[in-house]
Scaffold this motif. Structure first.
Motif, PDB file in Angstrom:
ATOM      1  N   THR A 107      16.402   0.941  -6.011  1.00  0.00           N
ATOM      2  CA  THR A 107      16.341   2.111  -5.143  1.00  0.00           C
ATOM      3  C   THR A 107      15.196   3.025  -5.547  1.00  0.00           C
ATOM      4  N   ALA A 108      14.314   3.317  -4.605  1.00  0.00           N
ATOM      5  CA  ALA A 108      13.133   4.135  -4.886  1.00  0.00           C
ATOM      6  C   ALA A 108      12.343   4.331  -3.599  1.00  0.00           C
ATOM      7  N   VAL A 109      11.369   5.213  -3.680  1.00  0.00           N
ATOM      8  CA  VAL A 109      10.354   5.275  -2.641  1.00  0.00           C
ATOM      9  C   VAL A 109       9.258   4.283  -3.034  1.00  0.00           C
ATOM     10  N   TYR A 110       8.916   3.415  -2.113  1.00  0.00           N
ATOM     11  CA  TYR A 110       7.915   2.380  -2.369  1.00  0.00           C
ATOM     12  C   TYR A 110       6.596   2.772  -1.712  1.00  0.00           C
ATOM     13  N   TYR A 111       5.536   2.670  -2.499  1.00  0.00           N
ATOM     14  CA  TYR A 111       4.208   3.061  -2.053  1.00  0.00           C
ATOM     15  C   TYR A 111       3.266   1.863  -2.062  1.00  0.00           C
ATOM     16  N   CYS A 112       2.448   1.800  -1.050  1.00  0.00           N
ATOM     17  CA  CYS A 112       1.378   0.825  -0.963  1.00  0.00           C
ATOM     18  C   CYS A 112       0.096   1.488  -1.474  1.00  0.00           C
ATOM     19  N   ALA A 113      -0.740   0.704  -2.154  1.00  0.00           N
ATOM     20  CA  ALA A 113      -1.987   1.234  -2.684  1.00  0.00           C
ATOM     21  C   ALA A 113      -3.117   0.229  -2.484  1.00  0.00           C
ATOM     22  N   ALA A 114      -4.319   0.750  -2.347  1.00  0.00           N
ATOM     23  CA  ALA A 114      -5.500  -0.095  -2.152  1.00  0.00           C
ATOM     24  C   ALA A 114      -6.636   0.379  -3.033  1.00  0.00           C
ATOM     25  N   ASP A 115      -7.473  -0.559  -3.447  1.00  0.00           N
ATOM     26  CA  ASP A 115      -8.633  -0.210  -4.267  1.00  0.00           C
ATOM     27  C   ASP A 115      -9.775  -1.168  -3.972  1.00  0.00           C
ATOM     28  N   PRO A 116     -11.012  -0.654  -3.987  1.00  0.00           N
ATOM     29  CA  PRO A 116     -12.169  -1.523  -3.709  1.00  0.00           C
ATOM     30  C   PRO A 116     -12.360  -2.642  -4.720  1.00  0.00           C
ATOM     31  N   GLU A 143       6.092   3.652 -10.945  1.00  0.00           N
ATOM     32  CA  GLU A 143       5.878   2.447 -11.727  1.00  0.00           C
ATOM     33  C   GLU A 143       5.296   1.329 -10.861  1.00  0.00           C
ATOM     34  N   PHE A 144       4.561   0.474 -11.511  1.00  0.00           N
ATOM     35  CA  PHE A 144       3.952  -0.682 -10.864  1.00  0.00           C
ATOM     36  C   PHE A 144       5.033  -1.694 -10.480  1.00  0.00           C
ATOM     37  N   VAL A 145       4.864  -2.287  -9.299  1.00  0.00           N
ATOM     38  CA  VAL A 145       5.784  -3.327  -8.841  1.00  0.00           C
ATOM     39  C   VAL A 145       5.065  -4.672  -8.720  1.00  0.00           C
ATOM     40  N   ALA A 146       3.976  -4.693  -7.937  1.00  0.00           N
ATOM     41  CA  ALA A 146       3.274  -5.952  -7.687  1.00  0.00           C
ATOM     42  C   ALA A 146       1.866  -5.662  -7.206  1.00  0.00           C
ATOM     43  N   ALA A 147       0.990  -6.651  -7.390  1.00  0.00           N
ATOM     44  CA  ALA A 147      -0.386  -6.528  -6.926  1.00  0.00           C
ATOM     45  C   ALA A 147      -0.893  -7.885  -6.473  1.00  0.00           C
ATOM     46  N   GLY A 189      -0.454   5.097   0.387  1.00  0.00           N
ATOM     47  CA  GLY A 189       0.315   5.405   1.583  1.00  0.00           C
ATOM     48  C   GLY A 189       1.292   6.533   1.322  1.00  0.00           C
ATOM     49  N   GLN A 190       2.060   6.864   2.362  1.00  0.00           N
ATOM     50  CA  GLN A 190       2.989   7.996   2.262  1.00  0.00           C
ATOM     51  C   GLN A 190       4.341   7.592   1.679  1.00  0.00           C
ATOM     52  N   GLY A 191       4.597   6.309   1.600  1.00  0.00           N
ATOM     53  CA  GLY A 191       5.828   5.829   0.997  1.00  0.00           C
ATOM     54  C   GLY A 191       6.915   5.512   2.010  1.00  0.00           C
ATOM     55  N   PHE A 247     -10.739  -3.952   4.375  1.00  0.00           N
ATOM     56  CA  PHE A 247      -9.445  -4.259   3.775  1.00  0.00           C
ATOM     57  C   PHE A 247      -9.468  -5.587   3.049  1.00  0.00           C
ATOM     58  N   SER A 248     -10.099  -6.585   3.639  1.00  0.00           N
ATOM     59  CA  SER A 248     -10.035  -7.929   3.080  1.00  0.00           C
ATOM     60  C   SER A 248     -10.705  -8.042   1.720  1.00  0.00           C
ATOM     61  N   SER A 249     -11.516  -7.078   1.337  1.00  0.00           N
ATOM     62  CA  SER A 249     -12.186  -7.124   0.039  1.00  0.00           C
ATOM     63  C   SER A 249     -11.484  -6.276  -1.018  1.00  0.00           C
ATOM     64  N   TYR A 250     -10.370  -5.644  -0.655  1.00  0.00           N
ATOM     65  CA  TYR A 250      -9.678  -4.726  -1.550  1.00  0.00           C
ATOM     66  C   TYR A 250      -8.512  -5.400  -2.261  1.00  0.00           C
ATOM     67  N   ALA A 251      -8.292  -5.015  -3.504  1.00  0.00           N
ATOM     68  CA  ALA A 251      -7.030  -5.330  -4.164  1.00  0.00           C
ATOM     69  C   ALA A 251      -5.943  -4.428  -3.580  1.00  0.00           C
ATOM     70  N   MET A 252      -4.740  -4.954  -3.483  1.00  0.00           N
ATOM     71  CA  MET A 252      -3.616  -4.192  -2.934  1.00  0.00           C
ATOM     72  C   MET A 252      -2.453  -4.213  -3.911  1.00  0.00           C
ATOM     73  N   GLY A 253      -1.717  -3.133  -3.944  1.00  0.00           N
ATOM     74  CA  GLY A 253      -0.586  -3.060  -4.848  1.00  0.00           C
ATOM     75  C   GLY A 253       0.604  -2.352  -4.230  1.00  0.00           C
ATOM     76  N   TRP A 254       1.754  -2.594  -4.815  1.00  0.00           N
ATOM     77  CA  TRP A 254       2.981  -1.874  -4.476  1.00  0.00           C
ATOM     78  C   TRP A 254       3.480  -1.175  -5.741  1.00  0.00           C
ATOM     79  N   PHE A 255       3.886   0.063  -5.562  1.00  0.00           N
ATOM     80  CA  PHE A 255       4.457   0.856  -6.635  1.00  0.00           C
ATOM     81  C   PHE A 255       5.751   1.471  -6.130  1.00  0.00           C
ATOM     82  N   ARG A 256       6.565   1.999  -7.035  1.00  0.00           N
ATOM     83  CA  ARG A 256       7.785   2.675  -6.617  1.00  0.00           C
ATOM     84  C   ARG A 256       8.085   3.828  -7.539  1.00  0.00           C
ATOM     85  N   GLN A 257       8.820   4.781  -6.988  1.00  0.00           N
ATOM     86  CA  GLN A 257       9.224   5.937  -7.768  1.00  0.00           C
ATOM     87  C   GLN A 257      10.659   6.282  -7.433  1.00  0.00           C
TER      88      GLN A 257
END
Length: 121
Positions: free
Chosen positions: A91-100, A46-50, A112-114, A29-39
């Motif tokens: 207002t949206a479903v917020y999703y967490c995302a990870a990438d190497p 759409e992208f929220v933050a990374a 994630g499942q949102g 986990f510590s080597s991955y970029a992480m992001g938040w998205f929402r729909q």
């Protein structure tokens, strides 16, 4: 393989705050970029933050700059999204995302499942 579980969503009045959490499994986990998205309903995701792997770099959508803060605790395998001054349009479903990729990838490999965030006016 990385599994992501979001939590912290809910119903809040406009102007209020929420903090979302995303717990990640996996020792890398510590080597991955992480992001938040929402729909939002009827809209595309759409992208929220990374945030970069080392907490040194962050990126935000213009619509949330100055109101949302992304952070991570690599010791806890968790990324957070502090949301202040919430608006009904958040207002949206917020999703967490990870990438190497250590910084900001164009695409994320794991999702994630949102968690639902509803802001009432």
């Amino acid at each position: 393989q990385v599994q992501l579980v979001e939590s912290g969503g809910g119903l809040v009045q406009a102007g209020g705050s929420l903090r979302l959490s995303c717990a990640a499994s996996g020792r890398t986990f510590s080597s991955y970029a992480m992001g938040w998205f929402r729909q939002a309903p009827g809209k595309e995701r759409e992208f929220v933050a990374a945030i970069s792997w080392n907490n040194h770099n962050t990126d935000y959508a213009d619509s949330v700059k100055g109101r949302f803060t992304i952070s991570r605790d690599n010791a806890k395998n968790t990324v957070y999204l502090q949301m202040n001054s919430l608006k009904p349009e958040d207002t949206a479903v917020y999703y967490c995302a990870a990438d190497p990729s250590p910084y900001f990838p164009a695409e994320y490999d794991y999702w994630g499942q949102g968690t639902q965030v509803t802001v009432s006016s």
